[in-house]
Design a protein around this motif. Sequence first.
Motif, short mmCIF file in Angstrom:
data_model
loop_
_atom_site.label_atom_id
_atom_site.label_comp_id
_atom_site.label_asym_id
_atom_site.label_seq_id
_atom_site.Cartn_x
_atom_site.Cartn_y
_atom_site.Cartn_z
N PRO A 39 -24.21 14.96 -5.41
CA PRO A 39 -24.26 14.61 -6.93
C PRO A 39 -22.97 14.65 -7.45
CG PRO A 39 -25.04 16.71 -6.74
CD PRO A 39 -24.88 16.47 -5.41
N ASN A 40 -22.80 13.72 -8.46
CA ASN A 40 -21.50 13.81 -9.30
C ASN A 40 -21.60 14.83 -10.25
OD1 ASN A 40 -19.60 12.89 -11.72
ND2 ASN A 40 -18.93 11.42 -10.09
N PRO A 41 -20.59 15.69 -10.39
CA PRO A 41 -20.99 16.80 -11.54
C PRO A 41 -21.18 16.50 -13.08
CG PRO A 41 -18.75 16.86 -10.69
CD PRO A 41 -19.36 15.89 -9.81
N LEU A 42 -20.44 15.22 -13.07
CA LEU A 42 -20.41 14.81 -14.40
C LEU A 42 -21.95 14.26 -15.02
CD1 LEU A 42 -17.12 13.19 -15.02
CD2 LEU A 42 -17.92 15.48 -15.68
N LEU A 43 -22.68 14.02 -14.05
CA LEU A 43 -24.00 13.42 -13.97
C LEU A 43 -25.10 14.02 -14.27
CD1 LEU A 43 -23.47 9.99 -11.98
CD2 LEU A 43 -23.08 10.38 -14.28
N LYS A 52 -17.36 19.39 -19.73
CA LYS A 52 -17.14 19.33 -21.35
C LYS A 52 -16.26 20.37 -22.20
CE LYS A 52 -20.37 19.70 -24.51
NZ LYS A 52 -21.42 19.87 -25.51
N THR A 53 -17.01 21.56 -21.66
CA THR A 53 -16.28 22.84 -22.35
C THR A 53 -14.96 23.16 -21.90
OG1 THR A 53 -18.54 23.90 -22.36
CG2 THR A 53 -16.80 25.21 -22.86
N LEU A 54 -14.49 22.61 -20.52
CA LEU A 54 -13.35 23.06 -20.12
C LEU A 54 -12.22 22.01 -20.82
CD1 LEU A 54 -13.77 23.54 -16.18
CD2 LEU A 54 -12.88 25.02 -17.97
N VAL A 55 -12.91 20.66 -21.03
CA VAL A 55 -12.08 19.67 -21.80
C VAL A 55 -11.84 20.19 -23.15
CG1 VAL A 55 -11.78 17.37 -23.07
CG2 VAL A 55 -12.68 17.65 -20.31
N ALA A 73 -5.78 15.94 -17.01
CA ALA A 73 -6.31 16.04 -15.48
C ALA A 73 -7.26 15.23 -15.26
CB ALA A 73 -6.04 17.40 -15.08
N LEU A 74 -8.45 15.66 -15.92
CA LEU A 74 -9.63 15.11 -15.92
C LEU A 74 -9.73 13.46 -16.12
CD1 LEU A 74 -12.52 15.36 -14.73
CD2 LEU A 74 -13.30 15.84 -17.33
N LEU A 75 -9.19 12.99 -17.14
CA LEU A 75 -8.96 11.50 -17.55
C LEU A 75 -8.45 10.88 -16.43
CD1 LEU A 75 -10.06 9.60 -19.56
CD2 LEU A 75 -7.69 10.04 -20.79
N LEU A 97 -16.82 11.90 -24.86
CA LEU A 97 -16.36 12.20 -26.32
C LEU A 97 -15.49 13.23 -26.48
CD1 LEU A 97 -17.31 11.70 -29.38
CD2 LEU A 97 -19.40 13.30 -28.89
N ALA A 98 -15.71 14.39 -25.64
CA ALA A 98 -14.83 15.53 -25.78
C ALA A 98 -13.28 14.96 -25.29
CB ALA A 98 -15.22 16.54 -24.77
N LEU A 99 -13.24 13.90 -24.58
CA LEU A 99 -11.91 13.62 -24.12
C LEU A 99 -11.42 12.64 -25.34
CD1 LEU A 99 -12.43 12.36 -20.49
CD2 LEU A 99 -10.94 13.95 -21.06
N LEU A 100 -12.23 11.77 -25.83
CA LEU A 100 -11.83 11.07 -27.08
C LEU A 100 -11.18 12.12 -28.43
CD1 LEU A 100 -11.57 8.40 -28.27
CD2 LEU A 100 -14.10 8.31 -28.81
#
Length: 150
Positions: A39-43, A52-55, A73-75, A97-100
């Motif tokens: 699985p993709n960890p963001l999904l 999200k919390t790390l961002v 780095a994530l973006l 949203l956290a990146l935004l």
Amino acid sequence: ACQVVLETMLHATTDRKAAVDALLELASADPAEATSEEPNPLLVMPTDRLYKTLVQSDYKAPLAEPSLHFGKALLSKISPYIGHYVLKSSSAAFVVLALLENPETADETKKLLTSKSKSINLQKEMEKLIKGKPENEHKAVRLILDVLSK
């Protein structure tokens, strides 16, 4: 396990670069190719919340000392897939949203969300996604559109 990883990332006194790189490597995979075996960890929960919390740790409590600059780095790893994350996954949309909201990544995230690349206008697609839906559906997408309108 995610809580242990989060606390370790936020409070470790040793070099966290290898751990950050491992988390970024996991997130860099194409989300369209995710499977139940890989699985993709963001999904999936709760790893989406970990990311999200790390961002958020870049700009609001709990802050990692020194800052991980995790959002930037994530973006750089997920930017090719940002449309997938926003349109196909309510949990990953909260990471976007956290990146935004992150001052280090806000401008670049906004550009990605408002650009008309590959003949897709993400902003219009987000508007279509929520049109006619109850207020409690696609909350992250609604919040993203709110931020983009300001």
